[in-house]
Design an enzyme around this catalytic site. Sequence first.
Site, mmCIF file in Angstrom:
data_model
loop_
_atom_site.group_PDB
_atom_site.id
_atom_site.type_symbol
_atom_site.label_atom_id
_atom_site.label_comp_id
_atom_site.label_asym_id
_atom_site.label_seq_id
_atom_site.Cartn_x
_atom_site.Cartn_y
_atom_site.Cartn_z
ATOM 1 N N GLU A 99 -3.265 -13.502 -4.019
ATOM 2 C CA GLU A 99 -2.261 -12.445 -4.152
ATOM 3 C C GLU A 99 -1.069 -12.659 -3.222
ATOM 4 O OE1 GLU A 99 -3.493 -8.584 -2.501
ATOM 5 O OE2 GLU A 99 -5.518 -9.403 -2.361
ATOM 6 N N HIS B 158 0.814 -1.214 0.000
ATOM 7 C CA HIS B 158 0.000 0.000 0.000
ATOM 8 C C HIS B 158 0.847 1.263 0.000
ATOM 9 C CE1 HIS B 158 -3.382 -2.565 2.026
ATOM 10 N NE2 HIS B 158 -3.223 -2.851 0.755
ATOM 11 N N GLU C 93 -2.926 -6.658 -9.775
ATOM 12 C CA GLU C 93 -1.582 -6.371 -9.273
ATOM 13 C C GLU C 93 -0.596 -7.302 -9.971
ATOM 14 O OE1 GLU C 93 -1.772 -6.699 -5.028
ATOM 15 O OE2 GLU C 93 -3.350 -5.192 -4.850
#
Length: 401
Positions: A357, A231, A261
């Site tokens: 992820e 982040h 991503e």
Amino acid sequence: MTTRTQFHRFQQGERTLPFDDAEYETRLANLRETMAIKGIDACVLTSMHNIGYYSGFLYCAFGRPYALVVTKQQVVTISAGIDAAQPWRRGFGDNIVYTDWERDNYWRAILSVTGMGKVVGYEMDHLTILQSEKLSAFLAPAALLDVSLDTMRQRMHKSTAELDLIRQGAAVADVGGYAIRDTIKPGIREIDVAMAGRDAMEIEIARRFPNAEYRDTWVWFQSGINTDGAHNPVTSRQLEQGDILSLNTFPMISGYYTALERTLFVGDVDDESRRIWEANVGAHEYGMSLLKPGVCCAEVTHNINDFFAERDLLQYRTFGYGHSFGVLSHYYGREAGLELREDIDTVLEPGMVISMEPMLTIPEGQAGAGGYREHDILIIDQNGAENITGFPYGPDHNVIG
């Protein structure tokens, strides 16, 4: 002297919602079933995600409280005067506008719907201590019962209409990914690459959803040391030959969040970085193969942990391996009961949406330093899982230039 009201109704314009009325009626019927089981007379929902989920209206707080009050017969959004009729145009059910001529008109408006002395359902994970005290003072509830877990479990199971929107969101995320990949070159700043991805997604959202509100679509594009955290915000760092990159696109459509991503490299990738990258890709593919109905989130997590441990990489894992998607964002909402972590025992069921992820962060100064992350979104179905992410991953596709 003109009388100034504590609250009133203000309705103008045509109503436009993300879904049809039947979708909201079904959601509210499910909530009312929970209320009946628990003996709740009225739910006072205050979070952006629950108000958005049950009414379609996604508020902008700016220091002002909002609510959705649900009783056996009524569903009423409570909004601030600054928004005028927009909450009514964008919300299912009735709407009451409270004024700021007098402090706590917000609670007086809620009281006008709930009445006093009722059993009230509320979100314990959202309402502040201050507002909790005001709830008790104004509504004098016979009892307060938390509904945050019940509403979260309901949001975890997506309807057909939600799944259709989420599929479109994933496709928009891919559009942003391709725009970013086409912009990457040595010397360009992270912020310039991020803007290219964001602009491409907003144009695509407006094309697919011409009657929507457009807000909150964003990109995190990181390079070099900035890839160490998932982040980390965008900076003005210039890309260099051999840099590791992290591409992260996040389209927002009517409060619904999707994501893409990917790990990339500028120009070339050294042998150790390639080894780590390929190991993370292997974990990503292995993890996706595990996602199917009847499997526990913790079980998936432990299996991927074993995969990394066998390669002496588990110590570089940075967070859980995936999470739910729906009405959530980087500043509201979280379906924490559907995450791929060791402490989550939720069993996957058809209609759930979850990401895979895996991420490894190798510290600066070590060979292969940087953050490696791949991210696909999958819909659990009767037979396994449908991968709705299309952008390619891995060294064969994402060494740019």
